[in-house]
Motif scaffolding. Structure first.
Motif, PDB file in Angstrom:
ATOM      1  N   GLN A 164      28.049  31.226  58.144  1.00 39.42           N
ATOM      2  CA  GLN A 164      28.413  31.971  56.932  1.00 39.42           C
ATOM      3  C   GLN A 164      29.765  31.546  56.352  1.00 39.42           C
ATOM      4  O   GLN A 164      30.189  32.060  55.320  1.00 39.42           O
ATOM      5  CB  GLN A 164      28.426  33.476  57.219  1.00 39.42           C
ATOM      6  CG  GLN A 164      27.072  34.071  57.545  1.00 39.42           C
ATOM      7  CD  GLN A 164      27.159  35.556  57.864  1.00 39.42           C
ATOM      8  OE1 GLN A 164      28.048  36.254  57.406  1.00 39.42           O
ATOM      9  NE2 GLN A 164      26.217  36.046  58.663  1.00 39.42           N
ATOM     10  N   TRP A 179      23.839  42.757  50.802  1.00 37.40           N
ATOM     11  CA  TRP A 179      24.636  41.539  51.043  1.00 37.40           C
ATOM     12  C   TRP A 179      23.863  40.551  51.932  1.00 37.40           C
ATOM     13  O   TRP A 179      23.826  39.352  51.672  1.00 37.40           O
ATOM     14  CB  TRP A 179      25.949  41.984  51.687  1.00 37.40           C
ATOM     15  CG  TRP A 179      26.856  40.912  52.223  1.00 37.40           C
ATOM     16  CD1 TRP A 179      27.763  40.180  51.528  1.00 37.40           C
ATOM     17  CD2 TRP A 179      26.946  40.477  53.584  1.00 37.40           C
ATOM     18  NE1 TRP A 179      28.417  39.317  52.366  1.00 37.40           N
ATOM     19  CE2 TRP A 179      27.938  39.477  53.643  1.00 37.40           C
ATOM     20  CE3 TRP A 179      26.296  40.831  54.772  1.00 37.40           C
ATOM     21  CZ2 TRP A 179      28.288  38.831  54.821  1.00 37.40           C
ATOM     22  CZ3 TRP A 179      26.659  40.182  55.936  1.00 37.40           C
ATOM     23  CH2 TRP A 179      27.631  39.196  55.958  1.00 37.40           C
ATOM     24  N   SER A 384      35.994  42.827  57.727  1.00 37.10           N
ATOM     25  CA  SER A 384      34.615  42.940  57.262  1.00 37.10           C
ATOM     26  C   SER A 384      34.281  44.393  56.917  1.00 37.10           C
ATOM     27  O   SER A 384      33.646  44.670  55.899  1.00 37.10           O
ATOM     28  CB  SER A 384      33.691  42.420  58.369  1.00 37.10           C
ATOM     29  OG  SER A 384      32.375  42.758  58.124  1.00 37.10           O
ATOM     30  N   LEU A 388      33.006  44.986  53.109  1.00 33.66           N
ATOM     31  CA  LEU A 388      31.634  45.414  52.789  1.00 33.66           C
ATOM     32  C   LEU A 388      31.540  46.941  52.687  1.00 33.66           C
ATOM     33  O   LEU A 388      30.445  47.496  52.739  1.00 33.66           O
ATOM     34  CB  LEU A 388      30.646  44.883  53.836  1.00 33.66           C
ATOM     35  CG  LEU A 388      30.516  43.360  53.948  1.00 33.66           C
ATOM     36  CD1 LEU A 388      29.470  42.977  54.991  1.00 33.66           C
ATOM     37  CD2 LEU A 388      30.160  42.726  52.615  1.00 33.66           C
ATOM     38  N   ASP A 410      34.465  38.249  61.933  1.00 34.23           N
ATOM     39  CA  ASP A 410      33.180  38.488  61.281  1.00 34.23           C
ATOM     40  C   ASP A 410      33.058  37.790  59.938  1.00 34.23           C
ATOM     41  O   ASP A 410      32.685  38.413  58.937  1.00 34.23           O
ATOM     42  CB  ASP A 410      32.925  39.998  61.115  1.00 34.23           C
ATOM     43  CG  ASP A 410      31.491  40.268  60.674  1.00 34.23           C
ATOM     44  OD1 ASP A 410      30.606  39.445  60.999  1.00 34.23           O
ATOM     45  OD2 ASP A 410      31.252  41.287  59.997  1.00 34.23           O
TER      46      ASP A 410
END
Ligand SMILES: O=c1[nH]c(=O)c2nc[nH]c2[nH]1
Length: 574
Positions: A164, A179, A384, A388, A410
């Protein structure tokens, strides 16, 4: 045999409540392991060198003598002293790298195959060491830190997603499930292409090492080949790592899903087969079972992975996501008809020592109890969780219940690849929680630093091998060299190692010091008369304060540019 001798100050975590500041030390590392450590005053280098038979490598006699002479002429400055030190080494044919590392090689009993030096490592790795008996090569590398520098244990990232990294910084307006669907799964699908995987993974390992991550727990993708490739890159670059091929047999896009439970289990076996000793704690790079999260795995898959883990001794470690986002929690409980999310993993035999649970934001008290009882560890991923909009993990409660907690960058839920930034976000989140709850405590510097080092090691089951500088542990270390404006060091804060013998008289110089390894980590110097001992203590206290200041400035303002070297198991990797 190869030996490294590190000379200078160090900082490490000796428990989650305590940081030890050692103003000056000599650390001997043999074959990647810390063989001995002496905490002393710079003027005692000679004494230590003699005691351990390494004096010739330190080349102290000339240097010390000159230093003492210099002391009597107060006008000579640190640079001049350093120059004399280098000159005295040059006289003895020592070589110095650009970064100030000194190399000393001596060959003993070399009667045959003189030209074979460079193969030593390869030979010992391939188990043919006997062929070399009689021509053992002793290589000693002396790494003397500069005045402003110090050593710190390598940073441990207990949760990140290597595939990622290209998405770092994207998708901050989405929440977890959307996401995953819109950004994350489409990116991860690309790793069926090995060329793409190679391009990204080489850079991931390079960049994380450069930011001081000596150990990383990676999620890869569902693809066996590219997951193995990531493991090979870590091995080659020397990064300690756990590599997880993801398991996903439901609730995933049609183009990024494993075709069945059995094929998911089969490819897990295949992945593991690429590691010569998959469950051995001595392997630098190890496989870790990775059921992505309860939502993307059927019950049969979770049971199957538990069996695979248990078929090894010790069982293979496991990593997964737990209780990150409210919608995720509801969906997981619904899919498994379970009263809590944690119970899903528990009822499938996945919750135990060696299991790394990422996030754990929305746990109920009963879930925390269950995690504590089972001995699983938590990877706290504050960047993270903020990015998010997942929520604030109650880390203080986890720590107070004795649950091991480490930090997770992360990526790309978190946008920052370095553990230092994660540590700062962990501090911010814990302070924000404290604003909202009267009487609530927030994470201390000691706890934060432990999460980045010793606590992270515990989460990975590596607390006996890494996490701090203890004799017998492997040498994973950072050489911190303050360069950023935030770490500018005023004259009054410079570490005072060059004032060798200040306050000493001739009698105390001549004296033989005896070191005792005190439990509290204080310099155990005995056998010196009262005045000198008092002075030494004073020196130690003063230097510890300066080192603490230096360390904290680095912790809160430092970055990659302040790293002058990174070692994993004694190998210099940056
Ligand atoms: O932060 C996260 N990143 C992921 O890739 C993921 N998959 C499941 N749950 C997840 N959470």
């Amino acid at each position: 045999m190869s030996q490294q001798i590190f000379i200078g100050p160090y900082v490490h975590s000796i428990s989650k409540d305590k940081i030890e500041y050692v103003p000056f030390s000599i650390i001997s590392v043999v074959k990647g392991k810390i063989e001995w450590i002496e905490k002393c005053h710079p003027s005692q280098l000679k004494e230590v060198g003699e005691r351990y038979g390494i004096l010739k490598y330190l080349n102290i006699p000339t240097h010390t003598k000159k230093d003492y002479e210099i002391l009597e002429q107060d006008e000579l400055d640190v640079d001049h002293r350093r120059q004399l030190w280098h000159e005295s080494q040059a006289q003895d044919g020592l070589e110095e790298d650009e970064d100030g590392t000194l190399h000393v090689s001596t060959s003993t009993k070399r009667s045959i195959n003189e030209e074979k030096d460079d193969d030593d490592d390869v030979l010992s790795q391939s188990g043919k060491q006997e062929e070399h008996i009689g021509l053992e090569r002793v290589e000693v590398e002396v790494i003397r830190l500069d005045d402003d520098e110090f050593l710190c244990p390598g940073l441990i990232d207990t949760h990140t997603h290597a595939p990622q990294f290209p998405n770092n910084g994207l998708g901050g307006s989405l929440q977890l499930l959307e996401w995953l669907e819109k950004l994350t799964f489409p990116e991860e699908k690309k790793y069926e292409d090995l060329d793409y995987a190679k391009r990204v993974y080489e850079r991931v390992v390079e960049r994380t090492l450069r930011s001081g991550t000596t150990t990383s727990c990676y999620y890869a993708t569902i693809h066996v080949e590219s997951s193995v490739l990531l493991a090979r890159i870590c091995e080659r670059r020397g990064q300690r790592a756990f590599i997880g091929k993801c398991n996903m047999d439901r609730n995933s896009p049609p183009t990024y899903i494993e075709p069945s439970t059995s094929s998911s289990l089969q490819s897990t076996h295949e992945f593991i087969s690429h590691f010569p000793s998959p469950s051995s704690p001595t392997s630098l790079v190890r496989p870790i079972l990775t059921p992505r999260f309860a939502i993307s795995c059927t019950s049969a898959l979770l049971h199957g992975l538990s069996s695979i883990s248990n078929s090894y001794s010790p069982p293979l470690p496991i990593q997964t996501h737990l209780s990150e986002n409210p919608s995720e929690v509801e969906l997981a409980k619904k899919l498994y008809n379970s009263s809590t999310y944690t119970e899903i993993y528990h009822s499938h035999g996945l919750l135990r020592k060696g299991t790394i649970l990422a996030h754990c934001v929305h746990l109920e008290p009963s879930e925390r109890n269950l995690i504590a009882e089972c001995g699983a560890g938590v990877s706290h991923c504050p960047t993270s969780n903020i990015n998010l909009l997942s929520g604030s993990c109650r880390v203080v409660e986890l720590l107070d219940q004795g649950i091991p907690v480490g930090l997770g960058t992360d990526c790309s839920g978190g946008y920052s690849i370095g553990v230092l930034n994660t540590l700062r976000d962990a501090s911010t989140v814990s302070r924000c929680l404290a604003f909202g709850e009267k009487g609530r405590r927030w994470l201390s510097v000691e706890e934060l630093f432990a999460m980045a080092t010793l606590g992270g090691a515990e989460v990975c089951g590596l607390q006996d091998r890494i996490g701090n500088f203890q004799v017998g542990k492997e040498f994973d270390a950072l050489r911190i060299c303050p360069t950023s404006p935030g770490m500018w060091v005023g004259e009054e804060d410079k570490l005072d190692w060059s004032d060798v013998g200040k306050g000493f008289n001739e009698q105390s110089h001549a004296q033989s010091f005896h070191f005792s390894k005190s439990e509290n980590g204080a310099m155990g110097v005995s056998g010196i008369h009262g005045d000198a001992k008092g002075w030494m203590k004073e020196w130690e206290e003063k230097e510890k304060e300066k080192l603490k200041k230096r360390f904290e400035t680095w912790l809160w303002t430092g970055d990659d540019r302040d790293l002058a070297g990174v070692w994993v198991r004694g190998r210099k990797v940056v």
